[in-house]
Scaffold this active site. Structure first.
Site, PDB file in Angstrom:
ATOM      1  N   HIS A 112     -15.869  10.043 -61.953  1.00 41.25           N
ATOM      2  CA  HIS A 112     -14.962  11.172 -62.163  1.00 41.25           C
ATOM      3  C   HIS A 112     -15.429  12.471 -61.517  1.00 41.25           C
ATOM      4  O   HIS A 112     -14.624  13.380 -61.307  1.00 41.25           O
ATOM      5  CB  HIS A 112     -14.771  11.427 -63.666  1.00 41.25           C
ATOM      6  CG  HIS A 112     -14.410  10.196 -64.445  1.00 41.25           C
ATOM      7  ND1 HIS A 112     -13.338   9.409 -64.127  1.00 41.25           N
ATOM      8  CD2 HIS A 112     -14.978   9.625 -65.538  1.00 41.25           C
ATOM      9  CE1 HIS A 112     -13.252   8.398 -64.989  1.00 41.25           C
ATOM     10  NE2 HIS A 112     -14.243   8.507 -65.849  1.00 41.25           N
ATOM     11  N   HIS A 165     -11.707   9.578 -59.315  1.00 39.62           N
ATOM     12  CA  HIS A 165     -10.654   9.408 -60.307  1.00 39.62           C
ATOM     13  C   HIS A 165     -10.371  10.766 -60.948  1.00 39.62           C
ATOM     14  O   HIS A 165     -11.261  11.404 -61.502  1.00 39.62           O
ATOM     15  CB  HIS A 165     -11.092   8.405 -61.376  1.00 39.62           C
ATOM     16  CG  HIS A 165     -11.095   7.001 -60.893  1.00 39.62           C
ATOM     17  ND1 HIS A 165     -10.043   6.141 -61.099  1.00 39.62           N
ATOM     18  CD2 HIS A 165     -12.016   6.309 -60.186  1.00 39.62           C
ATOM     19  CE1 HIS A 165     -10.324   4.969 -60.546  1.00 39.62           C
ATOM     20  NE2 HIS A 165     -11.515   5.041 -59.993  1.00 39.62           N
ATOM     21  N   ASP A 208      -4.007  10.989 -60.360  1.00 37.34           N
ATOM     22  CA  ASP A 208      -3.647   9.592 -60.608  1.00 37.34           C
ATOM     23  C   ASP A 208      -2.262   9.478 -61.239  1.00 37.34           C
ATOM     24  O   ASP A 208      -1.509   8.539 -60.953  1.00 37.34           O
ATOM     25  CB  ASP A 208      -4.688   8.922 -61.510  1.00 37.34           C
ATOM     26  CG  ASP A 208      -5.948   8.540 -60.739  1.00 37.34           C
ATOM     27  OD1 ASP A 208      -6.014   8.840 -59.532  1.00 37.34           O
ATOM     28  OD2 ASP A 208      -6.856   7.955 -61.344  1.00 37.34           O
TER      29      ASP A 208
END
Length: 229
Positions: free
Chosen positions: A57, A150, A155
């Site tokens: 992340h 991510h 997303d």
């Protein structure tokens, strides 16, 4: 119809083992199309960010230290999603974390039947094929080149595009029934049928192909299907 395309990022895989949500991203759809309204929130997980999760992340302890805890934003999140259906890739995972966090705050949990799982849709549509978000982007020609890490909001935006393709492209509601097709010209004649072509379409068979076929049929003898009246 209002829907919320949603993604979460977490410190790990199991809330029962102390993992927490660190980011929520959501995109609002109306009639299957984005409205421009989004929800995005980083969250202090009140625990250390594991190295593996940091690599996925890009969110470290220092960055998250001054972010609100889930309890401080839980009701705001519920207010944003309202009673809309939740479009999620691998919904079981995100719903598990969201309901754990909501439960710890004493807020109402989300019924499982509110979730539309795009992973499940993709597996049913393309059995045996990769069904990750990246794989579906490749299948539908969706640009996800900015997805180096991510991120929940990015997303969600990408998933919104994938979802529209999974349910039938940019106009998923454009389905003409026999009734609407019959009355679309305003005449209302349900017995309308297309007229024969005034001029038949030219044959696409070449002279050489026709001659080869005739020679082949001659070899089959008088019982050949093409010689029957």
């Amino acid at each position: 119809m209002r829907e919320i395309v949603l993604d979460t990022e977490t410190t790990g895989f199991e809330p029962d083992q102390g993992d927490r949500i660190v980011e929520i991203g959501a995109v609002e759809l109306s009639g299957h199309m984005p409205t421009g309204r989004t929800y995005h929130q980083y969250i202090n997980p009140e625990r250390s960010m594991p190295q593996g999760a940091y690599e996925i992340h890009g969110l470290g302890d220092e960055f998250l230290a001054d972010k609100p805890v889930f309890k401080a934003i839980g009701q705001q999140f519920l207010d944003f999603i309202g009673d809309a259906k939740l479009v999620i890739h691998n919904a079981t995972f995100d719903m598990k974390f969201l309901n754990a966090e909501l439960g710890w705050c004493g807020l109402p949990k989300l019924p499982d039947n509110r979730a539309i799982d795009t992973l499940d849709i993709a597996r049913r549509r393309f059995p045996g094929s990769p069904a990750s978000l990246d794989a579906l982007c490749r299948r539908f020609g969706i640009d996800n080149s900015s997805r180096t890490l991510h991120g929940a909001l990015l997303d969600s935006e990408i998933l919104a595009e994938v979802y529209l393709e999974l349910i039938g492209g940019r106009q998923p509601d454009l389905v003409l029934s026999s009734d609407t097709a019959a009355t679309s010209d305003g005449g209302g004649d349900s017995n309308w049928r297309p007229a024969p072509r005034p001029t038949p379409l030219p044959s696409r068979l070449t002279a050489a192909e026709a001659a080869a076929h005739e020679a082949f049929v001659e070899k089959l003898g008088d019982g050949a299907l093409w010689k029957r009246a």
